[in-house]
Design an enzyme around this catalytic site. Structure first.
Site, PDB file in Angstrom:
ATOM      1  N   TYR A  16       7.892  19.576  12.698  1.00  0.00           N
ATOM      2  CA  TYR A  16       9.258  19.654  14.663  1.00  0.00           C
ATOM      3  C   TYR A  16       7.545  19.373  15.290  1.00  0.00           C
ATOM      4  O   TYR A  16       6.244  19.343  15.497  1.00  0.00           O
ATOM      5  CB  TYR A  16       8.867  20.831  14.436  1.00  0.00           C
ATOM      6  CG  TYR A  16       9.019  22.202  13.203  1.00  0.00           C
ATOM      7  CD1 TYR A  16       8.659  22.199  12.444  1.00  0.00           C
ATOM      8  CD2 TYR A  16      11.139  22.663  13.365  1.00  0.00           C
ATOM      9  CE1 TYR A  16       9.569  23.098  11.044  1.00  0.00           C
ATOM     10  CE2 TYR A  16      11.018  22.969  12.074  1.00  0.00           C
ATOM     11  CZ  TYR A  16      10.475  23.781  11.493  1.00  0.00           C
ATOM     12  OH  TYR A  16      11.776  24.266  10.229  1.00  0.00           O
ATOM     13  N   LYS A  75      13.877  20.489  19.998  1.00  0.00           N
ATOM     14  CA  LYS A  75      12.956  19.752  19.226  1.00  0.00           C
ATOM     15  C   LYS A  75      13.119  18.313  18.443  1.00  0.00           C
ATOM     16  O   LYS A  75      14.607  17.965  18.624  1.00  0.00           O
ATOM     17  CB  LYS A  75      13.416  20.486  17.943  1.00  0.00           C
ATOM     18  CG  LYS A  75      12.824  22.294  18.262  1.00  0.00           C
ATOM     19  CD  LYS A  75      13.269  23.089  16.497  1.00  0.00           C
ATOM     20  CE  LYS A  75      13.629  25.171  17.193  1.00  0.00           C
ATOM     21  NZ  LYS A  75      13.787  25.769  15.810  1.00  0.00           N
ATOM     22  N   ARG A  96      15.533  28.186   6.070  1.00  0.00           N
ATOM     23  CA  ARG A  96      15.108  28.752   7.064  1.00  0.00           C
ATOM     24  C   ARG A  96      15.691  28.622   8.144  1.00  0.00           C
ATOM     25  O   ARG A  96      16.381  27.719   8.329  1.00  0.00           O
ATOM     26  CB  ARG A  96      13.949  28.100   7.511  1.00  0.00           C
ATOM     27  CG  ARG A  96      12.617  28.341   6.054  1.00  0.00           C
ATOM     28  CD  ARG A  96      11.246  27.646   6.339  1.00  0.00           C
ATOM     29  NE  ARG A  96       9.911  27.674   5.320  1.00  0.00           N
ATOM     30  CZ  ARG A  96       9.223  27.762   5.106  1.00  0.00           C
ATOM     31  NH1 ARG A  96       8.159  28.064   6.369  1.00  0.00           N
ATOM     32  NH2 ARG A  96       8.475  27.604   4.279  1.00  0.00           N
ATOM     33  N   HIS A 119      17.099  29.463  13.837  1.00  0.00           N
ATOM     34  CA  HIS A 119      16.043  29.861  14.596  1.00  0.00           C
ATOM     35  C   HIS A 119      16.880  28.801  16.306  1.00  0.00           C
ATOM     36  O   HIS A 119      16.747  27.930  15.829  1.00  0.00           O
ATOM     37  CB  HIS A 119      14.569  29.371  14.611  1.00  0.00           C
ATOM     38  CG  HIS A 119      14.280  30.731  13.347  1.00  0.00           C
ATOM     39  ND1 HIS A 119      13.395  30.199  12.220  1.00  0.00           N
ATOM     40  CD2 HIS A 119      14.734  31.224  12.484  1.00  0.00           C
ATOM     41  CE1 HIS A 119      13.129  30.949  11.081  1.00  0.00           C
ATOM     42  NE2 HIS A 119      14.157  31.806  11.152  1.00  0.00           N
ATOM     43  N   ARG A 145       0.560  -1.120   0.110  1.00  0.00           N
ATOM     44  CA  ARG A 145       0.399  -0.085  -0.359  1.00  0.00           C
ATOM     45  C   ARG A 145       0.441   1.416   0.688  1.00  0.00           C
ATOM     46  O   ARG A 145      -0.060   2.418  -0.394  1.00  0.00           O
ATOM     47  CB  ARG A 145      -0.808  -0.122   1.264  1.00  0.00           C
ATOM     48  CG  ARG A 145      -1.558  -1.752   1.283  1.00  0.00           C
ATOM     49  CD  ARG A 145      -2.188  -1.445   2.452  1.00  0.00           C
ATOM     50  NE  ARG A 145      -1.253  -1.685   4.184  1.00  0.00           N
ATOM     51  CZ  ARG A 145      -1.775  -1.494   5.313  1.00  0.00           C
ATOM     52  NH1 ARG A 145      -2.885  -1.136   5.629  1.00  0.00           N
ATOM     53  NH2 ARG A 145      -0.507  -2.035   6.216  1.00  0.00           N
TER      54      ARG A 145
END
Ligand code: TDO
Length: 179
Positions: A132, A72, A59, A62, A24
């Site tokens: 995240y 995180k 990005r 941070h 699948r």
């Protein structure tokens, strides 16, 4: 089982998420409270979010400032990213050093990023999702960053697509780290 590999940046880890494939498609487990709470990690999930990016988006880099700093877990369920961590812990023997690895839907790997690290990434494909799991709730006033090209990383990207905010962060050398 989650396979856990310690990184040269103490406390950070590369995790291979358990994955199963059949006729699948595939199934990937992304979180298990008892696993992430154990040992030195002690991760408590408080928020979850994802972004969708075109290819060659950068990005970062941070982090949230104390007292809203957080750990995180980052993974890529669609597409691929070059994910990057920088150690901002002043007392750490690896302060200022970075580590980068490709996280993708194909390799189902994740980074565990402790508090005191800056995090960012470059997307390697269109329609890439970066997901995240975070150990504190977002605080706009504590959301901060350092400049993505200020700590020695070769991003191999001549014209990255970036937010205006990410292009105005201070370089690592001018950042007075509270970690
Ligand atoms: C991170 C975040 C952003 N926002 C808002 C602020 C803004 O209006 C919009 C987009 O935010 P940003 O431009 O900061 O999104 P982005 O640049 O994707 O931010 C992310 O970058 C990577 C590198 C990380 O490590 C993440 O923790 C997060 O900081 O979403 C929240 O409401 N809650 C949140 O937790």
């Amino acid at each position: 089982m989650f396979a856990f590999e310690s990184l040269p940046l103490t406390g950070a880890a590369l995790i291979t998420l358990p994955a199963f494939a059949d006729n699948r498609g595939s199934f990937v487990k992304t979180f298990q409270d008892s696993f992430f709470r154990q040992g030195d990690i002690g991760f408590e999930l408080k928020e979850s979010y994802f972004s969708v990016s075109h290819k060659d988006v950068i990005r970062g880099m941070h982090f949230q400032l104390p007292p809203h700093d957080h750990a995180k877990i980052v993974f890529c369920p669609h597409g691929a990213i070059l994910d990057v961590l920088v150690d901002l812990r002043r007392q750490s023997p690896t302060y200022g050093q970075y580590f980068a690895a490709e996280l993708s839907a194909a390799n189902h790997q994740a980074f565990y990023i402790p508090p005191g690290f800056a995090h960012g990434f470059k997307t390697l494909e269109n329609d890439t999702i970066t997901y995240y799991l975070v150990s504190s709730e977002h605080s706009r006033d504590h959301d901060a960053g350092i400049m993505y090209d200020s700590f020695g990383m070769d991003w191999a990207c001549a014209a990255p697509v970036m937010s205006a905010r990410d292009q105005e962060f201070p370089p690592l050398s001018a950042f007075d780290s509270p970690f």
